[in-house]
Design a protein around this motif. Structure first.
Motif, PDB file in Angstrom:
ATOM      1  N   MET A 185      10.403  -5.137   9.133  1.00  0.00           N
ATOM      2  CA  MET A 185      10.283  -4.293   9.479  1.00  0.00           C
ATOM      3  C   MET A 185       8.586  -4.619   9.302  1.00  0.00           C
ATOM      4  O   MET A 185       7.411  -4.302   9.495  1.00  0.00           O
ATOM      5  N   PHE A 186       8.082  -5.032   7.641  1.00  0.00           N
ATOM      6  CA  PHE A 186       7.538  -5.247   7.017  1.00  0.00           C
ATOM      7  C   PHE A 186       6.971  -6.712   7.686  1.00  0.00           C
ATOM      8  O   PHE A 186       5.502  -6.320   7.878  1.00  0.00           O
ATOM      9  N   LEU A 187       7.583  -7.619   7.552  1.00  0.00           N
ATOM     10  CA  LEU A 187       6.858  -8.414   8.046  1.00  0.00           C
ATOM     11  C   LEU A 187       6.679  -8.612   9.325  1.00  0.00           C
ATOM     12  O   LEU A 187       5.560  -9.419   9.414  1.00  0.00           O
ATOM     13  N   GLY A 188       7.323  -7.864  10.149  1.00  0.00           N
ATOM     14  CA  GLY A 188       6.719  -8.336  11.876  1.00  0.00           C
ATOM     15  C   GLY A 188       5.777  -7.080  11.794  1.00  0.00           C
ATOM     16  O   GLY A 188       4.666  -7.707  12.342  1.00  0.00           O
ATOM     17  N   ALA A 189       5.260  -6.008  11.413  1.00  0.00           N
ATOM     18  CA  ALA A 189       4.030  -5.197  10.834  1.00  0.00           C
ATOM     19  C   ALA A 189       2.902  -6.589  10.077  1.00  0.00           C
ATOM     20  O   ALA A 189       1.984  -6.574  11.191  1.00  0.00           O
ATOM     21  N   GLU A 190       3.556  -6.891   9.550  1.00  0.00           N
ATOM     22  CA  GLU A 190       2.173  -7.286   9.163  1.00  0.00           C
ATOM     23  C   GLU A 190       1.734  -8.703   9.771  1.00  0.00           C
ATOM     24  O   GLU A 190       0.269  -8.859  10.025  1.00  0.00           O
ATOM     25  N   ARG A 191       3.076  -9.692  10.483  1.00  0.00           N
ATOM     26  CA  ARG A 191       2.613 -10.339  11.567  1.00  0.00           C
ATOM     27  C   ARG A 191       1.619  -9.917  12.456  1.00  0.00           C
ATOM     28  O   ARG A 191       0.642 -10.546  13.346  1.00  0.00           O
ATOM     29  N   ARG A 192       2.068  -8.583  12.681  1.00  0.00           N
ATOM     30  CA  ARG A 192       1.055  -8.295  13.971  1.00  0.00           C
ATOM     31  C   ARG A 192      -0.018  -7.263  14.478  1.00  0.00           C
ATOM     32  O   ARG A 192      -0.450  -6.487  15.297  1.00  0.00           O
ATOM     33  N   GLY A 193      -0.197  -7.140  12.702  1.00  0.00           N
ATOM     34  CA  GLY A 193      -1.403  -6.311  12.098  1.00  0.00           C
ATOM     35  C   GLY A 193      -1.740  -5.238  11.618  1.00  0.00           C
ATOM     36  O   GLY A 193      -2.272  -4.011  11.873  1.00  0.00           O
ATOM     37  N   ALA A 194       0.671  -4.603  12.234  1.00  0.00           N
ATOM     38  CA  ALA A 194       0.241  -3.338  11.673  1.00  0.00           C
ATOM     39  C   ALA A 194       0.416  -2.626  10.651  1.00  0.00           C
ATOM     40  O   ALA A 194       1.438  -1.769  10.678  1.00  0.00           O
ATOM     41  N   GLY A 195       0.496  -3.415   9.938  1.00  0.00           N
ATOM     42  CA  GLY A 195       1.241  -3.378   7.664  1.00  0.00           C
ATOM     43  C   GLY A 195       0.598  -2.156   7.269  1.00  0.00           C
ATOM     44  O   GLY A 195       1.296  -0.945   6.514  1.00  0.00           O
ATOM     45  N   GLU A 196      -0.333  -2.349   7.209  1.00  0.00           N
ATOM     46  CA  GLU A 196      -1.283  -0.765   7.258  1.00  0.00           C
ATOM     47  C   GLU A 196      -0.851   0.181   7.398  1.00  0.00           C
ATOM     48  O   GLU A 196      -0.689   1.805   6.796  1.00  0.00           O
ATOM     49  N   ALA A 197      -1.558   0.266   8.525  1.00  0.00           N
ATOM     50  CA  ALA A 197      -1.293   1.743   9.940  1.00  0.00           C
ATOM     51  C   ALA A 197       0.698   1.942   9.216  1.00  0.00           C
ATOM     52  O   ALA A 197       0.999   3.383   8.947  1.00  0.00           O
ATOM     53  N   LEU A 198       1.538   1.457   9.515  1.00  0.00           N
ATOM     54  CA  LEU A 198       2.655   1.722   8.764  1.00  0.00           C
ATOM     55  C   LEU A 198       2.994   2.266   8.189  1.00  0.00           C
ATOM     56  O   LEU A 198       3.712   2.949   7.899  1.00  0.00           O
ATOM     57  N   SER A 265       7.579 -22.832   0.763  1.00  0.00           N
ATOM     58  CA  SER A 265       6.547 -22.459  -0.534  1.00  0.00           C
ATOM     59  C   SER A 265       6.296 -20.455  -0.916  1.00  0.00           C
ATOM     60  O   SER A 265       5.375 -20.182  -1.483  1.00  0.00           O
ATOM     61  N   GLY A 266       7.363 -19.993  -0.707  1.00  0.00           N
ATOM     62  CA  GLY A 266       7.665 -18.427  -1.147  1.00  0.00           C
ATOM     63  C   GLY A 266       7.240 -17.752  -0.135  1.00  0.00           C
ATOM     64  O   GLY A 266       6.035 -16.632  -1.060  1.00  0.00           O
ATOM     65  N   GLU A 267       5.749 -17.347   0.837  1.00  0.00           N
ATOM     66  CA  GLU A 267       4.628 -17.414   1.779  1.00  0.00           C
ATOM     67  C   GLU A 267       5.887 -15.680   1.680  1.00  0.00           C
ATOM     68  O   GLU A 267       4.508 -14.507   1.492  1.00  0.00           O
ATOM     69  N   LEU A 268       6.786 -16.108   2.156  1.00  0.00           N
ATOM     70  CA  LEU A 268       7.113 -14.727   3.388  1.00  0.00           C
ATOM     71  C   LEU A 268       7.712 -13.672   2.117  1.00  0.00           C
ATOM     72  O   LEU A 268       7.186 -12.684   2.124  1.00  0.00           O
ATOM     73  N   GLY A 269       7.954 -14.582   0.642  1.00  0.00           N
ATOM     74  CA  GLY A 269       8.469 -13.831  -0.097  1.00  0.00           C
ATOM     75  C   GLY A 269       7.659 -12.574  -0.497  1.00  0.00           C
ATOM     76  O   GLY A 269       7.414 -11.560  -0.611  1.00  0.00           O
ATOM     77  N   ARG A 270       5.933 -13.205  -0.937  1.00  0.00           N
ATOM     78  CA  ARG A 270       5.249 -13.081  -1.076  1.00  0.00           C
ATOM     79  C   ARG A 270       4.046 -11.463  -0.483  1.00  0.00           C
ATOM     80  O   ARG A 270       4.090 -10.344  -0.303  1.00  0.00           O
ATOM     81  N   ALA A 271       4.117 -11.722   1.128  1.00  0.00           N
ATOM     82  CA  ALA A 271       4.245 -10.673   1.603  1.00  0.00           C
ATOM     83  C   ALA A 271       4.583  -9.803   1.826  1.00  0.00           C
ATOM     84  O   ALA A 271       4.554  -8.832   1.593  1.00  0.00           O
ATOM     85  N   LEU A 272       6.245  -9.728   1.463  1.00  0.00           N
ATOM     86  CA  LEU A 272       6.852  -8.743   2.144  1.00  0.00           C
ATOM     87  C   LEU A 272       6.968  -7.412   0.887  1.00  0.00           C
ATOM     88  O   LEU A 272       6.539  -6.829   0.412  1.00  0.00           O
ATOM     89  N   LEU A 273       6.904  -8.453  -0.707  1.00  0.00           N
ATOM     90  CA  LEU A 273       6.608  -7.392  -1.737  1.00  0.00           C
ATOM     91  C   LEU A 273       4.786  -7.318  -1.635  1.00  0.00           C
ATOM     92  O   LEU A 273       5.084  -5.868  -2.506  1.00  0.00           O
ATOM     93  N   GLY A 274       4.166  -7.815  -0.583  1.00  0.00           N
ATOM     94  CA  GLY A 274       3.066  -6.512  -0.918  1.00  0.00           C
ATOM     95  C   GLY A 274       2.871  -5.613  -0.183  1.00  0.00           C
ATOM     96  O   GLY A 274       2.806  -5.297   0.011  1.00  0.00           O
ATOM     97  N   ALA A 275       4.161  -5.766   1.000  1.00  0.00           N
ATOM     98  CA  ALA A 275       3.668  -4.763   2.048  1.00  0.00           C
ATOM     99  C   ALA A 275       4.885  -3.826   1.197  1.00  0.00           C
ATOM    100  O   ALA A 275       4.726  -2.375   1.443  1.00  0.00           O
ATOM    101  N   ALA A 276       5.473  -4.050   0.759  1.00  0.00           N
ATOM    102  CA  ALA A 276       6.504  -3.172   0.151  1.00  0.00           C
ATOM    103  C   ALA A 276       6.154  -2.706  -1.094  1.00  0.00           C
ATOM    104  O   ALA A 276       5.994  -1.255  -1.234  1.00  0.00           O
ATOM    105  N   ALA A 277       4.991  -3.028  -1.437  1.00  0.00           N
ATOM    106  CA  ALA A 277       4.188  -2.685  -2.828  1.00  0.00           C
ATOM    107  C   ALA A 277       2.884  -1.546  -2.204  1.00  0.00           C
ATOM    108  O   ALA A 277       2.963  -0.685  -3.288  1.00  0.00           O
ATOM    109  N   ARG A 278       2.503  -1.449  -1.349  1.00  0.00           N
ATOM    110  CA  ARG A 278       1.372  -1.374  -1.249  1.00  0.00           C
ATOM    111  C   ARG A 278       1.380  -0.001  -0.782  1.00  0.00           C
ATOM    112  O   ARG A 278       2.363   0.812  -0.843  1.00  0.00           O
ATOM    113  N   GLY A 279       0.469   0.778  -0.882  1.00  0.00           N
ATOM    114  CA  GLY A 279       0.326   2.219  -1.154  1.00  0.00           C
ATOM    115  C   GLY A 279      -1.006   2.803  -2.256  1.00  0.00           C
ATOM    116  O   GLY A 279      -1.795   2.446  -2.787  1.00  0.00           O
TER     117      GLY A 279
END
Lengths: 279, 279
Positions: A185-198, A265-279
């Motif tokens: 969910m987090f990765l899909g939302a980030e990839r499709r630009g819906a991360g912040e709204a989610l 690269s660890g790119e997905l992992g960083r994106a995931l941590l960022g998305a889950a920690a956001r708020g």
């Protein structure tokens, strides 16, 4: 004095070793081919490194390895168990399906050792006096009782061999399965630009899930590689006719991708941590 | 006075109609071919049944239908919107992917009506003053502002057409996706004789999930048939290269099976309610 052999000295194996040693048991392991991390953990836990053949002289052997290695470990120990006089109980505590547990038992056929099915639910014990739940099934004679006396939270199930493995898998469905789903969910939302709204909507309407995911993502990333096989065991347990099996093959592939990312690269992992920690 | 047409008078459509009517709007619908339930809900909500062509005379049209019917509804209304002089804004509030929302927009191409993308997050409004969140995207002119003035919890997104649909789908991943996973878990555990042990372990270590699932299962069963298409929209949104898409195709199949069961013996549904309520 009970002597318990544990393979391998991973985070969980060494954690259990520490608890059993604190509980008065002699704890053996074998470090052939293991890295510095295992050696350090084993030393810290008071586990004695002995030759592989000597493990057959213990009162009990606990198999605590990645799910994909459970059968191989049994096969590796079978010759010395067959040759040995002691015939320790072999307790498989891995996150495998009942069918794979049967393969472990088959690999030990003819050794003369009783084989018990078990599973561990909870994190490796780190603080004194704390133990994850250790379920065992197919142990009508109570061969595993010493584990409870030496400090583990033993939960004998009045159920046949395979029931404890089944419990572990169905339990993993709603823990590691939900975590895979959240990662997707987090990765899909980030990839499709819906991360912040989610994240804003989750904060508003699903605060418990936000708290769960915020903890689960950093906890999962270093273990993703191990969870691939576990999710496939769940799918196999459910069987190809169960539509839920497809959800767990998908979960396995999510963890596969995250494990590959961690090696790269660890790119997905960083994106995931960022998305889950956001708020 | 704002006139708002809502299709269809399902639980959500009628709930929104009731709120808007209470908020001072004139609410129209069309009940051609609809059953007694829709007629009763529409009457209770103060929605006026008018001929299909007359809906084109409203200030705004809200599309609130099962995801699989979103494009068909736009196609059905297109001729009268093309012929009409009023050119109301067409607001798609369905749980569809941004790609499907584009198909809705394409179906209305040439009608002269502005098309806005939106979604609803939350349950149908039942008590006075309560509204689910209504997100809209691709509405820079604020054409949907009257919805907020007439009692809906309107949340305009500063984002292009499709963003609201995307939000709904990613949000559904962790609500309806988790519910599908839990249903698969309970049914798998019951089938493999691990139901009782699972429930005891969940009660011990996952009380929040137990509470969530106990509420989610009875809430889901009557809606399973609608969630099939929604889970497929999630999979399509993620795309075939995303391993998470497989989890949602699996979720769609779980809901498909539960929907078929509800039409048939209801055996799976009863097993699920029993497993979720046990304790």
């Amino acid at each position: 004095m009970t002597t318990i052999a544990i393979l391998a000295a991973g985070a969980m194996g060494a954690g259990m070793g520490l608890r059993l040693a604190e509980g008065g048991a002699t704890v053996l392991t074998n470090l052939d081919g293991r890295g510095a991390g295992s050696r350090a953990r084993a030393a810290e836990a008071g586990m004695r490194d002995v030759p592989l053949d000597d493990l057959a002289g213990a009162d009990m052997i606990l198999s605590i390895v990645p799910p994909g290695s459970a059968v191989a470990l049994a096969e590796r120990l079978a010759p010395s168990l067959r040759a040995g006089a002691r015939k320790p109980a072999f307790v498989d505590l891995n996150a495998i399906s009942p069918a794979t547990a049967e393969r472990v038992r088959a690999a030990l056929d003819g050794t003369g050792c009783p084989v018990v099915d078990g599973c561990i639910i909870g994190a490796p014990p780190k603080r004194a006096g704390v133990s994850p739940a250790v379920y065992v099934s197919g142990d009508p004679a109570g061969l595993t009782a010493p584990l409870g006396r030496h400090g583990l939270d033993l939960k004998p199930m009045d159920a046949p061999f395979g029931a404890a493995s089944g419990l572990k898998l169905v339990y993993a469905m709603c823990t590691k399965g939900v975590t895979a789903l959240a990662a997707g969910m987090f990765l899909g939302a980030e990839r499709r630009g819906a991360g912040e709204a989610l994240r804003a909507e989750l904060d508003r309407s699903q605060p418990e899930l936000v708290a769960r995911f915020g903890k689960a993502m950093p906890d999962m990333l270093p273990k993703a590689y191990r969870w691939v096989a576990e999710m496939r065991e769940v799918a196999a347990f459910l069987g190809p006719d169960d539509p839920a099996a497809m959800m767990f093959e998908g979960a396995a592939r999510i963890y596969e991708r995250l494990a590959a990312d961690a090696e790269g690269s660890g790119e997905l992992g960083r994106a995931l941590l960022g998305a889950a920690a956001r708020g």
